[in-house]
Design a protein around this motif. Structure first.
Motif, PDB file in Angstrom:
ATOM      1  N   SER A  14       0.823  -1.194   0.000  1.00 51.15           N
ATOM      2  CA  SER A  14       0.000   0.000   0.000  1.00 51.15           C
ATOM      3  C   SER A  14       0.864   1.254   0.000  1.00 51.15           C
ATOM      4  O   SER A  14       1.856   1.344   0.725  1.00 51.15           O
ATOM      5  N   LEU A  15       0.462   2.230  -0.811  1.00 50.09           N
ATOM      6  CA  LEU A  15       1.159   3.512  -0.873  1.00 50.09           C
ATOM      7  C   LEU A  15       0.519   4.551   0.045  1.00 50.09           C
ATOM      8  O   LEU A  15       1.059   5.648   0.203  1.00 50.09           O
ATOM      9  N   ASP A  16      -0.606   4.224   0.643  1.00 48.72           N
ATOM     10  CA  ASP A  16      -1.358   5.197   1.431  1.00 48.72           C
ATOM     11  C   ASP A  16      -0.549   5.694   2.623  1.00 48.72           C
ATOM     12  O   ASP A  16      -0.013   4.908   3.411  1.00 48.72           O
ATOM     13  N   GLY A  17      -0.462   7.008   2.740  1.00 51.11           N
ATOM     14  CA  GLY A  17       0.204   7.611   3.882  1.00 51.11           C
ATOM     15  C   GLY A  17       1.715   7.581   3.840  1.00 51.11           C
ATOM     16  O   GLY A  17       2.373   7.982   4.801  1.00 51.11           O
ATOM     17  N   GLN A  18       2.294   7.114   2.733  1.00 52.53           N
ATOM     18  CA  GLN A  18       3.758   7.054   2.636  1.00 52.53           C
ATOM     19  C   GLN A  18       4.284   8.331   1.999  1.00 52.53           C
ATOM     20  O   GLN A  18       3.871   8.713   0.906  1.00 52.53           O
ATOM     21  N   GLY A  19       5.221   8.970   2.688  1.00 49.09           N
ATOM     22  CA  GLY A  19       5.801  10.209   2.186  1.00 49.09           C
ATOM     23  C   GLY A  19       4.917  11.408   2.479  1.00 49.09           C
ATOM     24  O   GLY A  19       3.720  11.280   2.765  1.00 49.09           O
ATOM     25  N   THR A  20       5.519  12.591   2.420  1.00 54.62           N
ATOM     26  CA  THR A  20       4.783  13.836   2.614  1.00 54.62           C
ATOM     27  C   THR A  20       4.925  14.689   1.363  1.00 54.62           C
ATOM     28  O   THR A  20       5.635  14.333   0.426  1.00 54.62           O
ATOM     29  N   ALA A  21       4.267  15.845   1.377  1.00 56.89           N
ATOM     30  CA  ALA A  21       4.309  16.729   0.221  1.00 56.89           C
ATOM     31  C   ALA A  21       5.730  17.139  -0.137  1.00 56.89           C
ATOM     32  O   ALA A  21       6.057  17.353  -1.307  1.00 56.89           O
ATOM     33  N   THR A  22       6.600  17.251   0.866  1.00 58.75           N
ATOM     34  CA  THR A  22       7.973  17.714   0.617  1.00 58.75           C
ATOM     35  C   THR A  22       9.019  16.618   0.741  1.00 58.75           C
ATOM     36  O   THR A  22      10.135  16.768   0.239  1.00 58.75           O
ATOM     37  N   VAL A  23       8.679  15.529   1.409  1.00 56.07           N
ATOM     38  CA  VAL A  23       9.661  14.448   1.629  1.00 56.07           C
ATOM     39  C   VAL A  23       9.084  13.132   1.122  1.00 56.07           C
ATOM     40  O   VAL A  23       8.299  12.472   1.817  1.00 56.07           O
ATOM     41  N   PRO A  24       9.448  12.744  -0.110  1.00 59.19           N
ATOM     42  CA  PRO A  24       8.914  11.474  -0.637  1.00 59.19           C
ATOM     43  C   PRO A  24       9.596  10.268   0.000  1.00 59.19           C
ATOM     44  O   PRO A  24      10.688  10.363   0.548  1.00 59.19           O
ATOM     45  N   VAL A  25       8.944   9.134  -0.094  1.00 60.42           N
ATOM     46  CA  VAL A  25       9.510   7.858   0.330  1.00 60.42           C
ATOM     47  C   VAL A  25       9.963   7.117  -0.919  1.00 60.42           C
ATOM     48  O   VAL A  25       9.205   7.021  -1.899  1.00 60.42           O
ATOM     49  N   GLU A  26      11.192   6.600  -0.908  1.00 62.97           N
ATOM     50  CA  GLU A  26      11.700   5.870  -2.065  1.00 62.97           C
ATOM     51  C   GLU A  26      11.477   4.379  -1.878  1.00 62.97           C
ATOM     52  O   GLU A  26      11.850   3.798  -0.854  1.00 62.97           O
ATOM     53  N   LEU A  27      10.881   3.754  -2.873  1.00 64.43           N
ATOM     54  CA  LEU A  27      10.603   2.318  -2.851  1.00 64.43           C
ATOM     55  C   LEU A  27      11.326   1.662  -4.020  1.00 64.43           C
ATOM     56  O   LEU A  27      11.358   2.209  -5.123  1.00 64.43           O
ATOM     57  N   ASP A  28      11.881   0.472  -3.787  1.00 60.51           N
ATOM     58  CA  ASP A  28      12.653  -0.227  -4.811  1.00 60.51           C
ATOM     59  C   ASP A  28      11.863  -1.420  -5.324  1.00 60.51           C
ATOM     60  O   ASP A  28      11.665  -2.402  -4.611  1.00 60.51           O
ATOM     61  N   ALA A  29      11.404  -1.329  -6.574  1.00 63.64           N
ATOM     62  CA  ALA A  29      10.603  -2.413  -7.151  1.00 63.64           C
ATOM     63  C   ALA A  29      11.456  -3.521  -7.731  1.00 63.64           C
ATOM     64  O   ALA A  29      10.929  -4.539  -8.195  1.00 63.64           O
ATOM     65  N   LEU A  30      12.790  -3.388  -7.721  1.00 61.93           N
ATOM     66  CA  LEU A  30      13.650  -4.444  -8.246  1.00 61.93           C
ATOM     67  C   LEU A  30      13.696  -5.658  -7.335  1.00 61.93           C
ATOM     68  O   LEU A  30      14.069  -6.745  -7.744  1.00 61.93           O
ATOM     69  N   THR A  31      13.356  -5.465  -6.061  1.00 60.16           N
ATOM     70  CA  THR A  31      13.515  -6.549  -5.098  1.00 60.16           C
ATOM     71  C   THR A  31      12.423  -7.603  -5.200  1.00 60.16           C
ATOM     72  O   THR A  31      12.526  -8.640  -4.560  1.00 60.16           O
ATOM     73  N   SER A  32      11.377  -7.349  -5.969  1.00 60.03           N
ATOM     74  CA  SER A  32      10.297  -8.319  -6.066  1.00 60.03           C
ATOM     75  C   SER A  32       9.351  -7.907  -7.183  1.00 60.03           C
ATOM     76  O   SER A  32       9.539  -6.884  -7.826  1.00 60.03           O
ATOM     77  N   ALA A  33       8.332  -8.729  -7.408  1.00 54.95           N
ATOM     78  CA  ALA A  33       7.225  -8.324  -8.259  1.00 54.95           C
ATOM     79  C   ALA A  33       6.186  -7.685  -7.349  1.00 54.95           C
ATOM     80  O   ALA A  33       5.698  -8.322  -6.415  1.00 54.95           O
ATOM     81  N   PHE A  34       5.845  -6.428  -7.606  1.00 59.17           N
ATOM     82  CA  PHE A  34       4.966  -5.681  -6.716  1.00 59.17           C
ATOM     83  C   PHE A  34       3.641  -5.344  -7.376  1.00 59.17           C
ATOM     84  O   PHE A  34       3.569  -5.052  -8.580  1.00 59.17           O
ATOM     85  N   ASN A  35       2.581  -5.352  -6.567  1.00 57.53           N
ATOM     86  CA  ASN A  35       1.340  -4.695  -6.917  1.00 57.53           C
ATOM     87  C   ASN A  35       1.177  -3.557  -5.924  1.00 57.53           C
ATOM     88  O   ASN A  35       0.782  -3.769  -4.776  1.00 57.53           O
ATOM     89  N   PHE A  36       1.530  -2.335  -6.356  1.00 52.66           N
ATOM     90  CA  PHE A  36       1.366  -1.168  -5.501  1.00 52.66           C
ATOM     91  C   PHE A  36      -0.099  -0.751  -5.531  1.00 52.66           C
ATOM     92  O   PHE A  36      -0.714  -0.683  -6.608  1.00 52.66           O
ATOM     93  N   THR A  37      -0.664  -0.462  -4.367  1.00 55.18           N
ATOM     94  CA  THR A  37      -2.064  -0.056  -4.288  1.00 55.18           C
ATOM     95  C   THR A  37      -2.161   1.355  -3.724  1.00 55.18           C
ATOM     96  O   THR A  37      -1.423   1.723  -2.805  1.00 55.18           O
ATOM     97  N   ASP A  38      -3.059   2.144  -4.294  1.00 60.50           N
ATOM     98  CA  ASP A  38      -3.268   3.517  -3.852  1.00 60.50           C
ATOM     99  C   ASP A  38      -4.773   3.741  -3.705  1.00 60.50           C
ATOM    100  O   ASP A  38      -5.502   3.729  -4.697  1.00 60.50           O
ATOM    101  N   ASP A  39      -5.212   3.915  -2.474  1.00 59.05           N
ATOM    102  CA  ASP A  39      -6.629   4.137  -2.199  1.00 59.05           C
ATOM    103  C   ASP A  39      -6.866   5.649  -2.132  1.00 59.05           C
ATOM    104  O   ASP A  39      -6.530   6.296  -1.141  1.00 59.05           O
ATOM    105  N   THR A  40      -7.465   6.211  -3.187  1.00 59.14           N
ATOM    106  CA  THR A  40      -7.603   7.666  -3.263  1.00 59.14           C
ATOM    107  C   THR A  40      -8.667   8.220  -2.325  1.00 59.14           C
ATOM    108  O   THR A  40      -8.754   9.444  -2.156  1.00 59.14           O
TER     109      THR A  40
END
Length: 277
Positions: free
Chosen positions: A167-193
């Protein structure tokens, strides 16, 4: 040659090979007798390579060899061959790229492997156990290299069929993003708007085996100029729903600069798709 049993047992195990070359041992009473042949497995129990810790790795992932007992590097090479039996990497077991720890030997290859099928061989005598018995196996261990691999899957966040749902919900702020590495696995990123918090994430290594699933919004909302790229080929998906901002940046996934995508044109890129439910 007959050797007194007490004298034989005073020999360190490492010197048994010399003592046992031509041996019949018995004690003075003649009650105990054995030959080299009768020692069988005890005499010949050299270390055994039980396999690789992971037989499906990512291009930048180290190889981890598992043995049945603790070993020490002596001299010789570890070689990696491709599916055509061409040697693509050779590493000396005494090189700093080889780390021996307990039952495992980790090999940091000099360069990343391309996606494909490979095999690994170890020179006879390259390793020995605590009793100086040499590794002698000529076994060939097969493995594959893929974009996702399997070794990078986070065991605390398992997915289905080796796909991790994150889940991407709540990760990072407007000024400080969170870096995620998709090379480590096969991912299904989810974003609940419709969540009361947004996100600001930067995803590296987003490839064809990954995906982003959006809930609480429809495809038409994302067709209206919210997906665009910069001169470096980074694609930003920026969506504002009632003041809740959702920003996802995918690094280096688009060819060209200043492109604006609808969902279909984004999904036509050679990377993972944007889906809705």
């Amino acid at each position: 040659m007959a050797t007194d049993l007490k004298s034989l047992l005073n020999h360190p195990l490492s010197s048994y090979s010399a003592v046992l070359d031509d041996l019949t041992a018995e004690d003075a009473s003649g009650l105990f007798s054995f030959t080299k042949a009768s020692l069988g497995t005890f005499y010949n129990s050299a270390p055994v390579l039980s396999g690789l810790a992971d037989t499906n790795i990512t291009p930048d992932q180290n190889l981890v060899l598992n043995f049945n007992e603790k070993v020490t590097a002596v001299a010789g090479n570890i070689q990696v061959c491709d599916s055509d039996k061409n040697v693509v990497a050779t590493v000396s077991v005494t090189d700093k790229a080889v780390t021996v720890s307990d039952l495992s030997v980790t090999v940091d290859l000099p360069s990343d492997l391309a996606i494909g099928s490979y095999c690994i061989t170890i020179g006879a005598g390259a390793f020995e156990d605590a009793d100086h018995r040499d590794f002698t196996s000529t076994d060939v261990i097969n493995f594959t290299v893929s974009a996702a691999g399997t070794g990078g899957v986070d065991p605390t966040d398992p997915g289905t069929d080796d796909v991790v749902s994150k889940s991407l919900d709540g990760q990072g702020t407007a000024t400080v993003p969170v870096e995620l590495d998709a090379l480590t696995s096969a991912f299904n990123f989810t974003d609940d708007t419709v969540e009361v918090v947004g996100n600001n994430v930067v995803i590296t290594g987003f490839s064809a085996n990954d995906s982003i699933t959006i809930t609480g919004a429809v495809k038409a909302d994302y067709d209206d100029g919210v997906i665009g790229s910069n001169g470096a080929g980074d694609v930003t998906i920026l969506y504002n729903l009632d003041g809740i901002v959702h920003q996802i940046e995918l690094t280096g996934v688009a060819v060209g600069a200043g492109l604006v995508f609808d969902v279909n044109s984004f999904n036509a890129l050679p990377v993972g798709d944007l889906t809705f439910n």
